[in-house]
Design an enzyme around this catalytic site. Structure first.
Site, short mmCIF file in Angstrom:
data_model
loop_
_atom_site.label_atom_id
_atom_site.label_comp_id
_atom_site.label_asym_id
_atom_site.label_seq_id
_atom_site.Cartn_x
_atom_site.Cartn_y
_atom_site.Cartn_z
N ARG A 80 0.83 -1.21 0.00
CA ARG A 80 0.00 0.00 0.00
C ARG A 80 0.86 1.26 0.00
O ARG A 80 0.58 2.23 -0.71
CB ARG A 80 -0.92 -0.02 1.22
CG ARG A 80 -1.97 1.09 1.23
CD ARG A 80 -3.10 0.72 2.17
NE ARG A 80 -4.14 1.75 2.15
CZ ARG A 80 -4.29 2.66 3.12
NH1 ARG A 80 -3.49 2.64 4.17
NH2 ARG A 80 -5.24 3.56 3.05
N HIS A 97 0.71 4.14 -2.87
CA HIS A 97 0.35 5.52 -2.52
C HIS A 97 1.48 6.49 -2.81
O HIS A 97 1.23 7.67 -3.05
CB HIS A 97 -0.06 5.60 -1.05
CG HIS A 97 -1.45 5.14 -0.80
ND1 HIS A 97 -2.34 5.82 0.01
CD2 HIS A 97 -2.13 4.06 -1.25
CE1 HIS A 97 -3.49 5.18 0.04
NE2 HIS A 97 -3.39 4.11 -0.72
N ASN A 121 -3.89 8.65 3.30
CA ASN A 121 -2.63 8.14 3.84
C ASN A 121 -2.61 8.01 5.36
O ASN A 121 -1.59 7.60 5.93
CB ASN A 121 -1.47 9.06 3.41
CG ASN A 121 -1.19 8.98 1.94
OD1 ASN A 121 -1.45 7.95 1.30
ND2 ASN A 121 -0.68 10.06 1.36
N HIS A 161 -5.17 -6.83 -2.93
CA HIS A 161 -6.15 -6.93 -1.85
C HIS A 161 -6.30 -8.36 -1.35
O HIS A 161 -7.10 -8.62 -0.46
CB HIS A 161 -7.51 -6.39 -2.33
CG HIS A 161 -7.51 -4.91 -2.53
ND1 HIS A 161 -8.53 -4.23 -3.18
CD2 HIS A 161 -6.60 -3.95 -2.18
CE1 HIS A 161 -8.24 -2.94 -3.21
NE2 HIS A 161 -7.08 -2.74 -2.62
N THR A 162 -5.54 -9.27 -1.91
CA THR A 162 -5.49 -10.62 -1.36
C THR A 162 -4.87 -10.61 0.03
O THR A 162 -4.99 -11.58 0.79
CB THR A 162 -4.69 -11.56 -2.27
OG1 THR A 162 -4.76 -12.89 -1.75
CG2 THR A 162 -3.24 -11.16 -2.38
#
Length: 321
Positions: A59, A63, A91, A189-190
């Site tokens: 992530r 981002h 964030n 997203h696993t």
């Protein structure tokens, strides 16, 4: 493992030569030959303590790279006179900064002012993905750190969890990524979790109807209502049974095909004609998903990078030199 890395490297050199030309594989082989080993060892130690670091770093990398490019601008701490990307709403829940600090300290001790913070994030994410069960792949290095970190940029650029499929494809497409890359990156997203604030409307009052989202499995919706009735609730993004929130695999894609996506965009890609075929391919073939994820991650790591004499090599990842 070496064969897998080599095959991915050949694919990358064939399909993505322009962006990779700005970077270089084994960039630190002479200036800091132990750099990648230092990163790997410290990530491995952290993973042993907390396997969720895979989701955290993935992530963080996402981002950072999609706001002004992969330049470690997300790592800058705000000051009393200047806000930074850390102050942006998307964030607030990004974490893993302490591990990046630990790696930077070790690298500065061995190779002062040599390894950029942006390369540290890229390498650490690669290693964490592999430790979580994801693909083994090589990444080019040579990024330099940026001079700008504004919360407005992150607030304006980073997509919300309710973005449309068309919007999602446009978002990734603007950075040179196709539908296979886009869906593969959402496959991150696993691993990881989402706070209820990102999906509670789907289980209580979807689009103001006062009812759950009809595209969500009713049993899952009921379970999530109970989860979100408690302040600070959250749910694993991978709801496949058994739940595997720290295992990097393709079960996520089978889950969303069964209407068990947590975030709206996750559910939409399983049914939209533009993406559903790719979801089916990944759900049916774990190796295909992992291979494409590796390709997409290297592409993402080359987005708008600073190289050569541009930018700087920070001595402290949290502050400009």
């Amino acid at each position: 493992m070496k064969i897998a890395k080599f095959s991915v490297l050949l694919l990358l050199l064939f399909i993505f030569p322009v962006a990779l030309a700005q970077l270089k594989f084994k960039f630190y082989s002479e200036s800091c030959p132990n750099a990648e080993t230092i990163v790997e060892n410290l990530v491995r130690q952290q993973f042993a303590r907390d396997p969720s670091i895979t989701a955290a770093l993935t992530r963080m990398h996402f981002h950072d790279c999609f706001v002004q490019g992969c330049d470690a601008s997300l790592l800058i701490d705000p000051t009393t006179s200047q806000l930074s990307e850390k102050n942006a709403g998307p964030n607030f829940s990004v974490r893993g900064f302490e591990l990046i600090d630990e790696i930077k300290t070790a690298l500065e001790a061995q190779c002062p002012s040599t390894v950029s913070c942006s390369d540290i994030v890229t390498l650490a994410t690669r290693d964490a993905v592999f430790l979580g069960g994801g693909p083994s792949y090589v990444v080019p290095t040579g990024r330099r750190d940026g001079f700008v970190s504004n919360p407005e940029d992150a607030n304006e650029i980073l997509p919300p969890p309710f973005i449309s499929v068309e919007g999602m494809l446009s978002f990734f497409g603007n950075k040179g990524m196709n539908v296979f890359d886009s869906v593969a990156l959402l496959g991150a997203h696993t691993v990881g979790i989402a706070s209820c604030g990102n999906f509670v409307d789907r289980v209580t009052n979807f689009q103001g109807t006062g009812l759950p989202d009809p595209s969500m499995d009713p049993t899952l919706a009921g379970r999530l209502r109970n989860t979100c009735a408690v302040p600070g609730g959250f749910a694993a993004l991978d709801q496949s049974m058994p739940v595997t929130p720290v295992s990097f695999d393709n079960l996520f894609f089978g889950q969303i095909r069964e209407r068990k996506g947590i975030l709206l965009i996750d559910q939409l890609i399983a049914s939209d004609p533009a993406t559903s075929g790719v979801v089916l391919q990944y759900a049916s073939n774990n190796e295909l998903f992992k291979r494409q994820f590796a390709i997409a991650m290297v592409k993402m790591g080359a987005v708008d990078v600073l190289t050569g004499s541009a930018g700087e090599i920070r001595t402290n990842c949290r502050a400009f030199n």
